[in-house]
Design a protein around this motif. Sequence first.
Motif, PDB file in Angstrom:
ATOM      1  N   GLY A 133      64.544  98.777  63.055  1.00  0.00           N
ATOM      2  CA  GLY A 133      63.419  99.636  63.371  1.00  0.00           C
ATOM      3  C   GLY A 133      62.496  99.020  64.404  1.00  0.00           C
ATOM      4  N   LEU A 134      62.600  97.704  64.596  1.00  0.00           N
ATOM      5  CA  LEU A 134      61.756  97.007  65.564  1.00  0.00           C
ATOM      6  C   LEU A 134      62.562  96.168  66.553  1.00  0.00           C
ATOM      7  CD1 LEU A 134      59.054  95.803  63.007  1.00  0.00           C
ATOM      8  CD2 LEU A 134      58.698  97.508  64.805  1.00  0.00           C
ATOM      9  N   GLN A 135      63.816  95.930  66.257  1.00  0.00           N
ATOM     10  CA  GLN A 135      64.644  95.070  67.102  1.00  0.00           C
ATOM     11  C   GLN A 135      65.775  95.871  67.740  1.00  0.00           C
ATOM     12  OE1 GLN A 135      67.214  92.102  65.163  1.00  0.00           O
ATOM     13  NE2 GLN A 135      66.390  90.573  66.571  1.00  0.00           N
ATOM     14  N   PRO A 136      65.965  95.746  69.066  1.00  0.00           N
ATOM     15  CA  PRO A 136      67.064  96.480  69.699  1.00  0.00           C
ATOM     16  C   PRO A 136      68.418  95.857  69.377  1.00  0.00           C
ATOM     17  CG  PRO A 136      65.972  95.065  71.298  1.00  0.00           C
ATOM     18  CD  PRO A 136      65.170  94.976  70.034  1.00  0.00           C
ATOM     19  N   ILE A 137      69.446  96.706  69.330  1.00  0.00           N
ATOM     20  CA  ILE A 137      70.791  96.153  69.218  1.00  0.00           C
ATOM     21  C   ILE A 137      71.151  95.494  70.550  1.00  0.00           C
ATOM     22  CG2 ILE A 137      71.518  97.818  67.474  1.00  0.00           C
ATOM     23  CD1 ILE A 137      73.021  99.331  69.610  1.00  0.00           C
ATOM     24  N   ALA A 138      72.078  94.579  70.530  1.00  0.00           N
ATOM     25  CA  ALA A 138      72.411  93.779  71.712  1.00  0.00           C
ATOM     26  C   ALA A 138      72.891  94.666  72.864  1.00  0.00           C
ATOM     27  CB  ALA A 138      73.475  92.747  71.365  1.00  0.00           C
ATOM     28  N   ALA A 139      72.544  94.266  74.081  1.00  0.00           N
ATOM     29  CA  ALA A 139      72.930  95.030  75.267  1.00  0.00           C
ATOM     30  C   ALA A 139      74.447  95.187  75.362  1.00  0.00           C
ATOM     31  CB  ALA A 139      72.385  94.345  76.520  1.00  0.00           C
ATOM     32  N   SER A 140      75.186  94.153  74.987  1.00  0.00           N
ATOM     33  CA  SER A 140      76.651  94.226  75.062  1.00  0.00           C
ATOM     34  C   SER A 140      77.194  95.268  74.086  1.00  0.00           C
ATOM     35  CB  SER A 140      77.261  92.855  74.756  1.00  0.00           C
ATOM     36  OG  SER A 140      76.814  92.387  73.483  1.00  0.00           O
ATOM     37  N   ASP A 141      76.518  95.433  72.943  1.00  0.00           N
ATOM     38  CA  ASP A 141      76.956  96.445  71.970  1.00  0.00           C
ATOM     39  C   ASP A 141      76.665  97.850  72.466  1.00  0.00           C
ATOM     40  OD1 ASP A 141      77.849  94.504  70.236  1.00  0.00           O
ATOM     41  OD2 ASP A 141      75.969  94.406  69.089  1.00  0.00           O
ATOM     42  N   VAL A 142      75.538  98.051  73.120  1.00  0.00           N
ATOM     43  CA  VAL A 142      75.227  99.361  73.709  1.00  0.00           C
ATOM     44  C   VAL A 142      76.247  99.697  74.787  1.00  0.00           C
ATOM     45  CG1 VAL A 142      73.516 100.707  74.994  1.00  0.00           C
ATOM     46  CG2 VAL A 142      72.759  99.134  73.209  1.00  0.00           C
ATOM     47  N   CYS A 143      76.576  98.702  75.601  1.00  0.00           N
ATOM     48  CA  CYS A 143      77.554  98.907  76.682  1.00  0.00           C
ATOM     49  C   CYS A 143      78.913  99.306  76.107  1.00  0.00           C
ATOM     50  CB  CYS A 143      77.671  97.631  77.509  1.00  0.00           C
ATOM     51  SG  CYS A 143      78.858  97.737  78.864  1.00  0.00           S
ATOM     52  N   ARG A 144      79.336  98.628  75.056  1.00  0.00           N
ATOM     53  CA  ARG A 144      80.649  98.894  74.464  1.00  0.00           C
ATOM     54  C   ARG A 144      80.679 100.241  73.735  1.00  0.00           C
ATOM     55  NH1 ARG A 144      80.719  94.865  71.633  1.00  0.00           N
ATOM     56  NH2 ARG A 144      80.115  95.750  69.607  1.00  0.00           N
ATOM     57  N   ALA A 145      79.602 100.565  72.976  1.00  0.00           N
ATOM     58  CA  ALA A 145      79.592 101.777  72.162  1.00  0.00           C
ATOM     59  C   ALA A 145      79.233 103.021  72.969  1.00  0.00           C
ATOM     60  CB  ALA A 145      78.610 101.611  70.998  1.00  0.00           C
ATOM     61  N   GLY A 146      78.430 102.848  74.018  1.00  0.00           N
ATOM     62  CA  GLY A 146      78.019 103.998  74.818  1.00  0.00           C
ATOM     63  C   GLY A 146      76.843 104.746  74.224  1.00  0.00           C
ATOM     64  N   PHE A 147      76.150 104.152  73.261  1.00  0.00           N
ATOM     65  CA  PHE A 147      74.957 104.797  72.715  1.00  0.00           C
ATOM     66  C   PHE A 147      73.977 103.740  72.225  1.00  0.00           C
ATOM     67  CE2 PHE A 147      77.874 104.664  69.015  1.00  0.00           C
ATOM     68  CZ  PHE A 147      77.074 103.992  68.084  1.00  0.00           C
ATOM     69  N   GLY A 148      72.736 104.176  72.011  1.00  0.00           N
ATOM     70  CA  GLY A 148      71.687 103.302  71.495  1.00  0.00           C
ATOM     71  C   GLY A 148      70.420 104.096  71.290  1.00  0.00           C
ATOM     72  N   ASP A 149      69.441 103.477  70.652  1.00  0.00           N
ATOM     73  CA  ASP A 149      68.152 104.140  70.493  1.00  0.00           C
ATOM     74  C   ASP A 149      67.243 103.716  71.644  1.00  0.00           C
ATOM     75  OD1 ASP A 149      67.509 101.556  69.879  1.00  0.00           O
ATOM     76  OD2 ASP A 149      66.809 101.958  67.847  1.00  0.00           O
ATOM     77  N   CYS A 150      65.956 104.090  71.562  1.00  0.00           N
ATOM     78  CA  CYS A 150      65.048 103.782  72.670  1.00  0.00           C
ATOM     79  C   CYS A 150      64.971 102.276  72.920  1.00  0.00           C
ATOM     80  CB  CYS A 150      63.659 104.372  72.406  1.00  0.00           C
ATOM     81  SG  CYS A 150      62.835 103.765  70.897  1.00  0.00           S
ATOM     82  N   LYS A 151      65.006 101.491  71.847  1.00  0.00           N
ATOM     83  CA  LYS A 151      64.936 100.035  71.977  1.00  0.00           C
ATOM     84  C   LYS A 151      66.208  99.493  72.620  1.00  0.00           C
ATOM     85  CE  LYS A 151      64.447  99.718  67.535  1.00  0.00           C
ATOM     86  NZ  LYS A 151      64.454 101.165  67.253  1.00  0.00           N
ATOM     87  N   GLY A 152      67.352  99.943  72.098  1.00  0.00           N
ATOM     88  CA  GLY A 152      68.628  99.452  72.604  1.00  0.00           C
ATOM     89  C   GLY A 152      68.867  99.845  74.047  1.00  0.00           C
ATOM     90  N   LEU A 153      68.544 101.092  74.403  1.00  0.00           N
ATOM     91  CA  LEU A 153      68.779 101.559  75.769  1.00  0.00           C
ATOM     92  C   LEU A 153      67.828 100.882  76.751  1.00  0.00           C
ATOM     93  CD1 LEU A 153      69.301 105.345  74.975  1.00  0.00           C
ATOM     94  CD2 LEU A 153      71.060 103.737  75.709  1.00  0.00           C
ATOM     95  N   SER A 154      66.564 100.656  76.336  1.00  0.00           N
ATOM     96  CA  SER A 154      65.614  99.964  77.217  1.00  0.00           C
ATOM     97  C   SER A 154      66.038  98.512  77.432  1.00  0.00           C
ATOM     98  CB  SER A 154      64.205 100.020  76.620  1.00  0.00           C
ATOM     99  OG  SER A 154      63.749 101.360  76.531  1.00  0.00           O
ATOM    100  N   ASN A 155      66.477  97.852  76.359  1.00  0.00           N
ATOM    101  CA  ASN A 155      66.926  96.469  76.464  1.00  0.00           C
ATOM    102  C   ASN A 155      68.201  96.362  77.307  1.00  0.00           C
ATOM    103  OD1 ASN A 155      66.919  93.576  75.573  1.00  0.00           O
ATOM    104  ND2 ASN A 155      68.840  94.216  74.588  1.00  0.00           N
TER     105      ASN A 155
END
Length: 618
Positions: free
Chosen positions: A299-321
């Motif tokens: 809820g406060l920490q973004p998922i890793a940038a490499s995970d967003v790249c691999r999965a193709g999705f993220g929340d506002c934190k993950g996509l901004s990071n």
Amino acid sequence: LYNSILTLLLFPFVVQAQADTDRNAYSIVQDATTEIICESTSSALRKESYTITILNEKGRDAAHFFCVCDKFTSLRKFSGEITDANGKVIRKIKKSDLQMSEYSSGLTSDDYTYYYECNLPRYPLTIKYEWEVKYKDGLICYPTFRPQKAYNQSVVNATYRLYTPAGNPARYRMVNMKAEVKQEVTSKGDILTEVSSGPMTAIEYEPFGLSFAERLPRIHFSPKLFTFDGTQGDMSSWQSYGIWQNSLLTGRDQLAEPIKLKLRELTAGCNTPREKVQAVYNYLAETTRYVSIQLGIGGLQPIAASDVCRAGFGDCKGLSNYTHAMLKELGIPSVYTVISTDNERLLPDFSSVEMNHAILQVPLPEDTLWLECTNPQLPFGYVHSGIAGHDALLITKEGGIMCRLPSYPDSLNTQTTNASVTLTPTGGAKIKASGISRLFQYESMAGITRLEPSHRKDYLRSGINLIQANINNIQINEAKEVIPMIDIQYTIETEQYGNKTGNRLFIPANIFRKGFTTPDLKQRVQDIHINYGYLDTDSICLQIPEGYTIESLPKTCQVTSSFGSFSSSLMIKDKEICIIHRLLMHRGIYPKEIYKDFLEFRKQIAAQYSSKIILKKE
């Protein structure tokens, strides 16, 4: 026993007395007690007792029970009962009567909600709930003291007690209320923070006022030092909170080699840093989608940038990071930024976890860009209405830095409508119309591009003040520039543009301002808040049908006030009447003492929008 009997005997009179003193109340909070016992910075127990009387059908929603839990909180105990106006218990409620929903606004979330929908057979009835919530693995904030939870709800008494460990007293800040907060060291050595609200009259909705969330009397409580999911932080200032928030970003901006190569390919033809940022932004739009992720500290920490790249999705934190990581790879610095879409202003000297969104600041030498990575379908470089002018917190290695996002002048939030109306002798019409909207008005109209063709017709029809209208030939041109624009062209056919009475036609001057209304004049409590400034220009040309002449025309006018300006003009040439309406509204806060002037200003405009042209058969 004697006190219990006395309470039952006096209960009907208490309800009636409270109702008499606050005629605006739909519900009455008879007693609300919150007690929070912090065993440590990572563990606590919250005990709640809540007694509310529902006076009528309008207050029924206040009778329901909700308790949101997650990885850090769990509902331990619950009981409830409903009593009638004579104090007789008519229903007992057990924990097994609660329903549980794992639905949340996030696709990936560990939130779940216990709820009880209280359907009352008659009024007045009183509901009492008692429950306990266990906190584990940390508390980053304490529950806010909110005696009132809805419009038209009065309060007899509400009490809040918070026990915190020695050496870590609660910080607090009052908003919209005055109360005495007491802090003392108990015999056990912990610190008791206590406050009682006393009677509170109901808050009524006022048009052109603050939202209920902003008007709500409340006291925010926050720890100075906190533990949360195995991490430790300091909430004593925005700067120290930002240090903790920045620690959650550490190591999460790493990218795999294939995406690094892709970024070099994407920007090979770019000549400036701005062009590179736009290339990354466009790539983000093409390759990712938004999914809310609220798992644990997520809820406060973004998922890793490499995970967003691999999965193709993220929340506002993950996509901004992720966007920050891609720009970093290209040598372009950017700053992860948290912001509230609900509240424009942060309390400068009271840090808390009140931001609900993350964006990215890109401080280029010639300009500072604000990237809305959650919705990269928005035009590049455009600051949308949900964040424009809002306070934000830049998360840097040195800590949190408060800043304010830019906004746009009222005069640039434009909507220009042009319509050519060919009237028939029976009051029907064929219309060619176009509407060009920019900036915030573009936002309100841009959703039409995602609608099915039939729904596009419904959307346009809903804003037109005609009983019957067939809309066809819709054409849309959208320009996603720094000042975005959408141009919507369409035709309307109707058998009843005007009313035919005898040998006269009564023709509306402007059918495109259906939603412009004037509230009733009532005693004003708060100042006038115009949250949105804009410029509307309507140019409507009507072809007079054969055999008719003009009998009466609306009077032209020009009105100027502190709230804005309005002008109405008419031009007549041969068999054509052209009406031009121009309204500029100024964003701002105005004293409640001139509310009558504000309504008079709107009345004059509404009268022009709803005025009639009278044509007479020769």
